[in-house]
Design a protein around this motif. Structure first.
Motif, PDB file in Angstrom:
ATOM      1  N   ALA A   3      -5.032   3.925  -8.027  1.00 43.19           N
ATOM      2  CA  ALA A   3      -5.995   5.022  -7.981  1.00 43.19           C
ATOM      3  C   ALA A   3      -5.245   6.345  -8.046  1.00 43.19           C
ATOM      4  O   ALA A   3      -4.173   6.488  -7.462  1.00 43.19           O
ATOM      5  N   GLU A  19     -18.762  11.484  -3.083  1.00 47.03           N
ATOM      6  CA  GLU A  19     -18.562  11.471  -4.531  1.00 47.03           C
ATOM      7  C   GLU A  19     -19.427  10.406  -5.203  1.00 47.03           C
ATOM      8  O   GLU A  19     -19.795   9.403  -4.577  1.00 47.03           O
ATOM      9  N   THR A  71     -14.703  12.637   0.840  1.00 44.44           N
ATOM     10  CA  THR A  71     -13.659  13.566   1.279  1.00 44.44           C
ATOM     11  C   THR A  71     -14.238  14.409   2.403  1.00 44.44           C
ATOM     12  O   THR A  71     -15.248  15.099   2.220  1.00 44.44           O
ATOM     13  N   GLU A 118       3.161  11.142  -4.559  1.00 45.23           N
ATOM     14  CA  GLU A 118       2.765  12.433  -5.105  1.00 45.23           C
ATOM     15  C   GLU A 118       3.024  12.361  -6.599  1.00 45.23           C
ATOM     16  O   GLU A 118       4.133  12.008  -7.031  1.00 45.23           O
ATOM     17  N   GLN A 128      -7.887  17.092   6.160  1.00 42.66           N
ATOM     18  CA  GLN A 128      -8.682  16.488   5.083  1.00 42.66           C
ATOM     19  C   GLN A 128      -8.488  14.972   5.094  1.00 42.66           C
ATOM     20  O   GLN A 128      -7.358  14.485   5.084  1.00 42.66           O
ATOM     21  N   ARG A 138      -4.346  -2.602  -7.516  1.00 44.92           N
ATOM     22  CA  ARG A 138      -5.222  -1.473  -7.835  1.00 44.92           C
ATOM     23  C   ARG A 138      -4.397  -0.200  -7.859  1.00 44.92           C
ATOM     24  O   ARG A 138      -3.510  -0.003  -7.015  1.00 44.92           O
ATOM     25  N   ASP A 166     -16.527   7.312  -3.126  1.00 39.26           N
ATOM     26  CA  ASP A 166     -15.513   7.808  -2.201  1.00 39.26           C
ATOM     27  C   ASP A 166     -16.036   9.007  -1.422  1.00 39.26           C
ATOM     28  O   ASP A 166     -17.035   9.629  -1.807  1.00 39.26           O
ATOM     29  N   GLY A 217      -8.790  15.854  -3.268  1.00 38.10           N
ATOM     30  CA  GLY A 217      -9.598  14.693  -2.925  1.00 38.10           C
ATOM     31  C   GLY A 217     -10.350  14.014  -4.041  1.00 38.10           C
ATOM     32  O   GLY A 217     -10.715  12.853  -3.914  1.00 38.10           O
ATOM     33  N   LEU A 218     -10.589  14.691  -5.134  1.00 34.50           N
ATOM     34  CA  LEU A 218     -11.452  14.115  -6.173  1.00 34.50           C
ATOM     35  C   LEU A 218     -10.737  12.992  -6.929  1.00 34.50           C
ATOM     36  O   LEU A 218      -9.609  13.167  -7.379  1.00 34.50           O
ATOM     37  N   LYS A 219     -11.418  11.848  -7.065  1.00 34.67           N
ATOM     38  CA  LYS A 219     -10.784  10.711  -7.743  1.00 34.67           C
ATOM     39  C   LYS A 219     -10.851  10.878  -9.256  1.00 34.67           C
ATOM     40  O   LYS A 219     -11.900  11.170  -9.812  1.00 34.67           O
ATOM     41  N   THR A 225       0.883  -1.169   0.000  1.00 34.42           N
ATOM     42  CA  THR A 225       0.000   0.000   0.000  1.00 34.42           C
ATOM     43  C   THR A 225       0.913   1.209   0.000  1.00 34.42           C
ATOM     44  O   THR A 225       1.499   1.553   1.025  1.00 34.42           O
ATOM     45  N   LYS A 274      -2.035  -0.338  -4.584  1.00 37.06           N
ATOM     46  CA  LYS A 274      -2.446  -1.204  -3.474  1.00 37.06           C
ATOM     47  C   LYS A 274      -2.582  -2.643  -3.951  1.00 37.06           C
ATOM     48  O   LYS A 274      -3.344  -2.944  -4.867  1.00 37.06           O
ATOM     49  N   TYR A 331     -13.005   2.938 -12.745  1.00 37.69           N
ATOM     50  CA  TYR A 331     -13.574   4.288 -12.707  1.00 37.69           C
ATOM     51  C   TYR A 331     -12.633   5.256 -13.421  1.00 37.69           C
ATOM     52  O   TYR A 331     -11.407   5.209 -13.209  1.00 37.69           O
ATOM     53  N   LYS A 388      -5.227  16.394  -5.320  1.00 38.35           N
ATOM     54  CA  LYS A 388      -4.781  16.625  -3.952  1.00 38.35           C
ATOM     55  C   LYS A 388      -5.915  17.112  -3.070  1.00 38.35           C
ATOM     56  O   LYS A 388      -5.891  16.948  -1.848  1.00 38.35           O
ATOM     57  N   THR A 395      -5.955  10.456  -7.517  1.00 43.37           N
ATOM     58  CA  THR A 395      -6.891  11.484  -7.062  1.00 43.37           C
ATOM     59  C   THR A 395      -6.229  12.851  -7.139  1.00 43.37           C
ATOM     60  O   THR A 395      -5.007  12.958  -7.168  1.00 43.37           O
ATOM     61  N   LYS A 445      -9.360  11.783   2.971  1.00 45.97           N
ATOM     62  CA  LYS A 445      -9.870  11.237   1.714  1.00 45.97           C
ATOM     63  C   LYS A 445      -9.973   9.729   1.858  1.00 45.97           C
ATOM     64  O   LYS A 445      -8.982   9.067   2.187  1.00 45.97           O
ATOM     65  N   TRP A 497       1.572   5.257  -1.361  1.00 48.13           N
ATOM     66  CA  TRP A 497       1.075   6.516  -1.920  1.00 48.13           C
ATOM     67  C   TRP A 497       2.228   7.295  -2.537  1.00 48.13           C
ATOM     68  O   TRP A 497       3.317   7.360  -1.961  1.00 48.13           O
ATOM     69  N   ASP A 547      -9.466   4.748 -11.281  1.00 44.80           N
ATOM     70  CA  ASP A 547      -9.225   3.566 -10.446  1.00 44.80           C
ATOM     71  C   ASP A 547      -9.083   2.377 -11.398  1.00 44.80           C
ATOM     72  O   ASP A 547     -10.052   1.947 -12.005  1.00 44.80           O
ATOM     73  N   PHE A 558       2.184  16.626   1.780  1.00 47.21           N
ATOM     74  CA  PHE A 558       2.670  17.197   0.529  1.00 47.21           C
ATOM     75  C   PHE A 558       2.388  18.689   0.553  1.00 47.21           C
ATOM     76  O   PHE A 558       1.625  19.174   1.402  1.00 47.21           O
ATOM     77  N   TYR A 588       0.837  21.921  -1.440  1.00 45.43           N
ATOM     78  CA  TYR A 588      -0.082  22.275  -2.532  1.00 45.43           C
ATOM     79  C   TYR A 588      -0.826  23.542  -2.118  1.00 45.43           C
ATOM     80  O   TYR A 588      -1.381  23.602  -1.018  1.00 45.43           O
ATOM     81  N   LEU A 612     -11.452   0.541  -1.866  1.00 42.15           N
ATOM     82  CA  LEU A 612     -10.117   0.034  -1.570  1.00 42.15           C
ATOM     83  C   LEU A 612      -9.821   0.037  -0.073  1.00 42.15           C
ATOM     84  O   LEU A 612      -8.743  -0.360   0.345  1.00 42.15           O
ATOM     85  N   LEU A 642      -2.405  12.583  -6.211  1.00 39.47           N
ATOM     86  CA  LEU A 642      -1.874  11.498  -5.388  1.00 39.47           C
ATOM     87  C   LEU A 642      -2.185  10.175  -6.060  1.00 39.47           C
ATOM     88  O   LEU A 642      -3.303   9.976  -6.538  1.00 39.47           O
TER      89      LEU A 642
END
Lengths: 209, 209
Positions: free
Chosen positions: A72, B182, B188, A45, B51, A70, B186, A78-80, A41, A62, A96, A76, A74, B53, A43, A83, B84, B86, B58, A58
Motif C-alpha cells: 500500500a 475515505e 485518517t 518512507e 495523526q 500486500r 480507510d 494519509g490519503l491512500k 509488516t 505486509k 485500489y 504522508k 499513501t 492513519k 513501513w 493497494d 518522518f 514533512y 489490512l 509512505l
C-alpha cells in the motif's frame, strides 16, 4: 516453456546485447536467497520522481496470513494512492488505485518494479551464472527477451545491484543496509525514462506505542 | 424482504453507534452564524497533532506526530516530525511542500483538486467549512463538542471521501479533531493536542525563507 526460455537466453547473450560481454561461469544461484526481502509488516518512507514530478509518501509491505503480499502507498497526510497484492503464487491483483494513477501503463510499470523489489524472479528457473571482472551476474530470463540480473561480489556476500534488461539495461535497483533480511534502503532507477523510486525503512515502533 | 427489514432496522442503530451520545442540531443556519461568529475570534492556533492513519482492510495503522500552526485568514503550517519529516505550508493561494529530498511550491488555483484540498484544510480550522458548497453538512452536539458531518457533493471529492467529521470544542469553537473516512474504506484521524489559541505567530513561519 522452458525451451523457449533457453532460446531467449541465447538471444539475450548474443550480439547486440548490453550483456554480451558476460562470460559463463560456475556459480551457486542459491546464495541469492539471503538477499530476498523477507517483509512481514514494514513501513518505508517513499519518494517517487517520475517525469519531473515528485511524490512522497509512505509504503507498506505486509505479509498476509494467506502468505500473499500486500503493498500500500499513501500520502504522508494519509490519503491512500494504491493497494496491490501479489498472491502466494505471484499473481498480481490491484485492489485500489486513485483515479490519477489508474492507467494500465502506470500499473504495469509499478507491478514490474514491485516484482523487482520482492525479487520474484528468484523463484523462477533457470538461473544462469556469468562473470564479468570480479562480479557475478545471475541471470533469470523472462519470455519478453529480457532478464533480471542479480549482480553480486565474487563470493556472493554482497548484492551489488539488480539489473533488468535485454538488448539494453532498462532498470537498476540497489538494496542496502539489510537488517534481519529486511533492506533498510531500496532504490530503483529506470534508465530508459525518467523515473526513480527511493524507499527508506521507517522505525515506527516508538511512534505506535 | 427480510434483508430489507433488517437493513431498515439496523440503519438508525448504525447512525447512533457512529455518533454515540451526539444529537442532531436542526437549526443549521443558526448554528452556522454562531459558529462563524465565534470561530472568527480565533486569530491563531498553535498546537501539536497526532495523526492516525488506518488501512482498514489490512488491519494496519501508522501514527505520525508533528506541529500545527494557523493564522487567520489563510495561513497554515503543518510540520510532521515523527517518524518522518514533512512540511506543508499554505499561505493564501500558495502551497509549499518540503520533505527530506524535495521542495515544491505551487499555486493551488492551478489545480482544482489542490484548491479543494486547500479549502478543506483552511476552512476546517477557520470555521467556514460549513459554508463550503462542495459538501452537504449535518451538525450534531454532545455535552462538550460539536460534530460537523461533511459529505462531499462534488464528484472529485466523492472519489476520495465518504465523509469528513470535524469535532469542535463547544467553549472555544476550535477544532479538536478531524476524521476523514475515505472512499477506499480507510480512515485518517487527526487529533489536535496542547492547543494554544490566539498566541502571537510571526508571518515568517508561513514561508520557507
Amino acid at each position: 516453456m522452458r525451451f523457449l526460455l533457453l532460446i531467449n537466453c541465447f538471444l539475450l547473450f548474443s550480439c547486440g546485447s548490453a550483456y554480451k560481454t558476460l562470460v559463463p561461469a560456475e556459480g551457486d544461484p542459491g546464495c541469492l536467497q539471503k538477499f530476498k526481502p523477507r517483509f512481514t509488516t514494514n513501513w518505508y518512507e517513499a519518494n517517487v520522481d517520475v517525469m519531473g514530478n515528485h511524490i512522497s509518501g509512505l509504503m507498506l509491505f505486509k505479509l498476509m496470513p494467506d502468505s500473499s503480499m500486500r503493498i500500500a502507498f499513501t500520502s504522508k497526510s494519509g490519503l491512500k494512492f494504491l493497494d496491490f497484492e501479489f498472491t502466494k503464487n505471484g499473481q498480481f491483483k490491484s485492489h485500489y488505485v486513485i483515479d490519477n494513477l489508474n492507467k494500465k501503463v502506470v500499473i504495469n510499470t509499478l507491478r514490474k518494479d514491485f516484482e523487482i523489489i520482492l525479487m520474484h524472479s528468484l523463484d523462477e528457473w533457470p538461473i544462469l551464472s556469468y562473470s564479468k571482472s570480479d562480479l557475478y551476474y545471475y541471470a533469470v530470463p523472462d519470455p519478453d527477451n529480457e532478464a533480471d540480473y542479480y549482480v553480486t561480489s565474487w563470493d556472493c556476500t554482497n548484492l551489488v545491484r539488480v539489473e533488468q534488461g535485454g538488448r539494453k539495461k532498462v532498470l537498476e535497483a540497489f538494496f542496502r543496509n539489510y537488517d534481519n533480511r529486511i533492506p533498510g534502503e531500496i532504490t530503483l532507477n529506470h534508465t530508459t525514462f525518467n523515473m526513480k523510486i527511493s524507499l527508506i525503512k521507517l522505525d515506527i515502533e516508538n511512534a505506535n506505542q | 424482504m427480510r434483508s430489507l427489514i433488517l437493513f431498515l432496522w439496523l440503519a438508525p442503530l448504525n447512525l447512533l453507534a457512529q455518533y454515540n451520545n451526539f444529537t442532531e442540531i436542526s437549526d443549521i443556519s443558526g448554528f452556522k452564524k454562531k459558529f462563524n461568529d465565534e470561530s472568527a475570534k480565533i486569530k491563531s492556533i498553535s498546537s501539536n497533532f497526532e495523526q492516525e492513519k488506518e488501512l482498514t482492510i489490512l488491519s494496519e495503522k501508522i501514527i505520525s506526530k508533528g506541529e500545527f500552526r494557523f493564522k487567520r485568514e489563510n495561513k497554515i503550517r503543518i510540520e510532521y516530525l515523527d517518524p518522518f519529516y514533512y512540511l506543508m505550508i499554505i499561505n493564501g493561494d500558495k502551497m509549499i511542500i518540503k520533505d527530506d529530498q524535495n521542495e515544491t511550491t505551487m499555486n493551488v488555483r492551478s489545480n482544482k483538486l489542490f484548491q479543494q484540498v486547500n479549502n478543506i484544510m483552511v476552512e476546517s480550522v477557520n470555521g467556514t467549512i460549513i459554508d463550503n458548497e462542495d459538501f452537504s453538512v449535518r451538525i450534531f452536539e454532545d455535552a462538550s463538542r460539536y460534530l460537523m458531518e461533511m459529505t462531499p457533493v462534488d464528484k472529485t471529492l466523492k472519489g476520495f471521501f465518504n465523509t469528513i467529521l470535524i469535532y469542535a470544542d463547544k467553549e472555544s469553537f476550535s477544532v479538536t479533531q478531524i476524521l476523514m473516512n475515505e472512499s477506499s474504506g480507510d480512515t485518517t484521524l487527526i487529533k489536535f493536542v496542547n492547543r494554544n489559541l490566539n498566541a502571537q505567530l510571526s508571518d515568517e513561519i508561513f514561508t520557507l525563507n
